[in-house]
Design a protein around this motif. Structure first.
Motif, PDB file in Angstrom:
ATOM      1  N   ARG A  32       0.803  -1.229   0.000  1.00 63.02           N
ATOM      2  CA  ARG A  32       0.000   0.000   0.000  1.00 63.02           C
ATOM      3  C   ARG A  32       0.835   1.277   0.000  1.00 63.02           C
ATOM      4  NH1 ARG A  32      -4.376  -2.117  -1.712  1.00 63.02           N
ATOM      5  NH2 ARG A  32      -5.291  -3.658  -0.365  1.00 63.02           N
ATOM      6  N   LEU A  33       2.138   1.137   0.047  1.00 63.70           N
ATOM      7  CA  LEU A  33       3.006   2.308   0.035  1.00 63.70           C
ATOM      8  C   LEU A  33       3.264   2.678  -1.418  1.00 63.70           C
ATOM      9  CD1 LEU A  33       4.505   4.159   2.002  1.00 63.70           C
ATOM     10  CD2 LEU A  33       6.440   2.598   1.871  1.00 63.70           C
ATOM     11  N   SER A  34       2.671   3.781  -1.865  1.00 62.78           N
ATOM     12  CA  SER A  34       2.715   4.095  -3.292  1.00 62.78           C
ATOM     13  C   SER A  34       3.894   4.973  -3.694  1.00 62.78           C
ATOM     14  CB  SER A  34       1.408   4.752  -3.731  1.00 62.78           C
ATOM     15  OG  SER A  34       1.208   5.966  -3.041  1.00 62.78           O
ATOM     16  N   ALA A  35       4.469   5.703  -2.748  1.00 61.48           N
ATOM     17  CA  ALA A  35       5.599   6.570  -3.093  1.00 61.48           C
ATOM     18  C   ALA A  35       6.467   6.834  -1.877  1.00 61.48           C
ATOM     19  CB  ALA A  35       5.095   7.895  -3.656  1.00 61.48           C
ATOM     20  N   VAL A  36       7.767   6.834  -2.110  1.00 60.54           N
ATOM     21  CA  VAL A  36       8.747   7.210  -1.094  1.00 60.54           C
ATOM     22  C   VAL A  36       9.834   7.990  -1.810  1.00 60.54           C
ATOM     23  CG1 VAL A  36      10.480   6.415   0.550  1.00 60.54           C
ATOM     24  CG2 VAL A  36       8.304   5.210   0.377  1.00 60.54           C
ATOM     25  N   GLU A  37      10.258   9.082  -1.200  1.00 60.16           N
ATOM     26  CA  GLU A  37      11.351   9.873  -1.765  1.00 60.16           C
ATOM     27  C   GLU A  37      12.318  10.247  -0.652  1.00 60.16           C
ATOM     28  OE1 GLU A  37      12.230  14.151  -3.936  1.00 60.16           O
ATOM     29  OE2 GLU A  37      10.165  13.428  -3.802  1.00 60.16           O
ATOM     30  N   THR A  38      13.592   9.898  -0.832  1.00 61.53           N
ATOM     31  CA  THR A  38      14.605  10.272   0.145  1.00 61.53           C
ATOM     32  C   THR A  38      14.776  11.780   0.136  1.00 61.53           C
ATOM     33  OG1 THR A  38      15.758   8.165  -0.147  1.00 61.53           O
ATOM     34  CG2 THR A  38      17.018   9.974   0.827  1.00 61.53           C
ATOM     35  N   LEU A  39      14.732  12.372   1.330  1.00 64.08           N
ATOM     36  CA  LEU A  39      14.878  13.821   1.475  1.00 64.08           C
ATOM     37  C   LEU A  39      16.253  14.210   1.996  1.00 64.08           C
ATOM     38  CD1 LEU A  39      11.395  14.570   3.074  1.00 64.08           C
ATOM     39  CD2 LEU A  39      12.052  14.777   0.660  1.00 64.08           C
ATOM     40  N   GLY A  40      16.967  13.237   2.557  1.00 65.05           N
ATOM     41  CA  GLY A  40      18.292  13.531   3.086  1.00 65.05           C
ATOM     42  C   GLY A  40      18.768  12.435   4.020  1.00 65.05           C
ATOM     43  N   THR A  41      19.993  12.611   4.506  1.00 60.75           N
ATOM     44  CA  THR A  41      20.596  11.684   5.455  1.00 60.75           C
ATOM     45  C   THR A  41      20.851  12.431   6.752  1.00 60.75           C
ATOM     46  OG1 THR A  41      21.632  10.445   3.652  1.00 60.75           O
ATOM     47  CG2 THR A  41      22.547  10.124   5.856  1.00 60.75           C
ATOM     48  N   LEU A  42      20.458  11.827   7.857  1.00 61.13           N
ATOM     49  CA  LEU A  42      20.648  12.429   9.175  1.00 61.13           C
ATOM     50  C   LEU A  42      22.089  12.222   9.648  1.00 61.13           C
ATOM     51  CD1 LEU A  42      17.328  11.108  10.756  1.00 61.13           C
ATOM     52  CD2 LEU A  42      17.737  13.332   9.694  1.00 61.13           C
ATOM     53  N   ASP A  43      22.489  12.939  10.688  1.00 57.31           N
ATOM     54  CA  ASP A  43      23.850  12.832  11.227  1.00 57.31           C
ATOM     55  C   ASP A  43      24.204  11.413  11.653  1.00 57.31           C
ATOM     56  OD1 ASP A  43      24.245  15.512  10.775  1.00 57.31           O
ATOM     57  OD2 ASP A  43      23.837  16.125  12.848  1.00 57.31           O
ATOM     58  N   ASN A  44      23.210  10.619  12.079  1.00 58.71           N
ATOM     59  CA  ASN A  44      23.469   9.254  12.532  1.00 58.71           C
ATOM     60  C   ASN A  44      23.545   8.251  11.378  1.00 58.71           C
ATOM     61  OD1 ASN A  44      20.823   8.904  11.734  1.00 58.71           O
ATOM     62  ND2 ASN A  44      20.071   8.234  13.721  1.00 58.71           N
ATOM     63  N   GLY A  45      23.367   8.723  10.124  1.00 60.47           N
ATOM     64  CA  GLY A  45      23.382   7.845   8.957  1.00 60.47           C
ATOM     65  C   GLY A  45      21.992   7.407   8.522  1.00 60.47           C
ATOM     66  N   GLY A  46      20.990   7.620   9.393  1.00 54.82           N
ATOM     67  CA  GLY A  46      19.609   7.286   9.047  1.00 54.82           C
ATOM     68  C   GLY A  46      19.080   8.221   7.974  1.00 54.82           C
ATOM     69  N   LYS A  47      18.057   7.770   7.295  1.00 51.42           N
ATOM     70  CA  LYS A  47      17.490   8.547   6.198  1.00 51.42           C
ATOM     71  C   LYS A  47      16.240   9.303   6.635  1.00 51.42           C
ATOM     72  CE  LYS A  47      20.456   6.693   3.330  1.00 51.42           C
ATOM     73  NZ  LYS A  47      21.147   5.718   4.118  1.00 51.42           N
ATOM     74  N   ARG A  48      15.994  10.381   5.949  1.00 47.96           N
ATOM     75  CA  ARG A  48      14.758  11.158   6.081  1.00 47.96           C
ATOM     76  C   ARG A  48      14.047  11.032   4.742  1.00 47.96           C
ATOM     77  NH1 ARG A  48      14.829  16.807   5.211  1.00 47.96           N
ATOM     78  NH2 ARG A  48      12.662  17.380   5.225  1.00 47.96           N
ATOM     79  N   ALA A  49      12.755  10.681   4.752  1.00 52.38           N
ATOM     80  CA  ALA A  49      12.046  10.459   3.490  1.00 52.38           C
ATOM     81  C   ALA A  49      10.577  10.843   3.629  1.00 52.38           C
ATOM     82  CB  ALA A  49      12.157   8.992   3.075  1.00 52.38           C
ATOM     83  N   SER A  50       9.985  11.226   2.504  1.00 56.75           N
ATOM     84  CA  SER A  50       8.539  11.456   2.457  1.00 56.75           C
ATOM     85  C   SER A  50       7.882  10.150   2.023  1.00 56.75           C
ATOM     86  CB  SER A  50       8.202  12.577   1.473  1.00 56.75           C
ATOM     87  OG  SER A  50       8.586  12.209   0.168  1.00 56.75           O
ATOM     88  N   TYR A  51       6.611   9.977   2.398  1.00 56.81           N
ATOM     89  CA  TYR A  51       5.886   8.777   2.001  1.00 56.81           C
ATOM     90  C   TYR A  51       4.451   9.130   1.623  1.00 56.81           C
ATOM     91  CZ  TYR A  51       3.408   8.808   6.481  1.00 56.81           C
ATOM     92  OH  TYR A  51       2.616   9.162   7.547  1.00 56.81           O
ATOM     93  N   THR A  52       3.872   8.290   0.783  1.00 57.06           N
ATOM     94  CA  THR A  52       2.443   8.311   0.488  1.00 57.06           C
ATOM     95  C   THR A  52       1.940   6.880   0.594  1.00 57.06           C
ATOM     96  OG1 THR A  52       2.640  10.184  -1.015  1.00 57.06           O
ATOM     97  CG2 THR A  52       0.647   8.858  -1.207  1.00 57.06           C
ATOM     98  N   TYR A  53       0.980   6.694   1.465  1.00 53.85           N
ATOM     99  CA  TYR A  53       0.374   5.391   1.719  1.00 53.85           C
ATOM    100  C   TYR A  53      -1.042   5.439   1.185  1.00 53.85           C
ATOM    101  CZ  TYR A  53      -0.990   1.264   4.457  1.00 53.85           C
ATOM    102  OH  TYR A  53      -1.427   0.037   4.849  1.00 53.85           O
TER     103      TYR A  53
END
Length: 143
Positions: A32-53
């Motif tokens: 059901r997850l129709s879209a994900v876009e990476t928005l950046g990388t956090l200081d800890n290496g984790g990702k920041r992303a937008s989603y559409t469910y």
């Protein structure tokens, strides 16, 4: 709502972690997850992303990888139309990788409606997690 599921994937832990460390890959395996876009990388290496469910209506928001421990664990906090926490763990298992996917969501429903719908939403969400993990195993088997 909280649900958890696990599967053993016939790939090394590092390869499975690397695949799941790309936010767009979540949309490739989640029904059901129709879209994900990476928005950046956090200081800890984790990702920041937008989603559409998509579940009839669209639910939009953002995830942040607040815990990023390669190749063992990733924890995302979700904000937006759906709020909650998603945790992926990766453990070596007889030459493969045991992947555990745990999701905890707050849909913002009134208490009475939440209590009424909880048995249905719990079953539905568990099946979604199981399908996501099966899709992950299938996709990595093709690589």
């Amino acid at each position: 709502m909280k649900a958890s599921a696990e599967i053993v994937v016939d790939r090394p832990r590092e390869a499975v972690f690397e695949y799941m460390d790309v936010p767009e890959n979540q949309a490739r395996i989640s029904p059901r997850l129709s879209a994900v876009e990476t928005l950046g990388t956090l200081d800890n290496g984790g990702k920041r992303a937008s989603y559409t469910y998509r579940l009839g209506l669209g639910f939009d928001g953002e995830v942040r990888g607040v815990v990023h421990e390669p190749p063992e664990r990733v924890v995302f906090e979700m904000d937006g139309d759906i709020e909650g926490r998603i945790e992926w763990t990766f453990e070596e298992d007889d030459g493969g990788t045991r992947v555990t996917y745990t999701a905890e969501y707050d849909l913002g429903l009134p208490t009475a409606l939440d209590l009424l719908l909880r048995p249905l939403t719990n079953r539905y969400n568990r099946r979604e997690l199981e399908r996501t993990l099966a899709n992950l195993a299938d996709r990595l088997a093709d690589d």
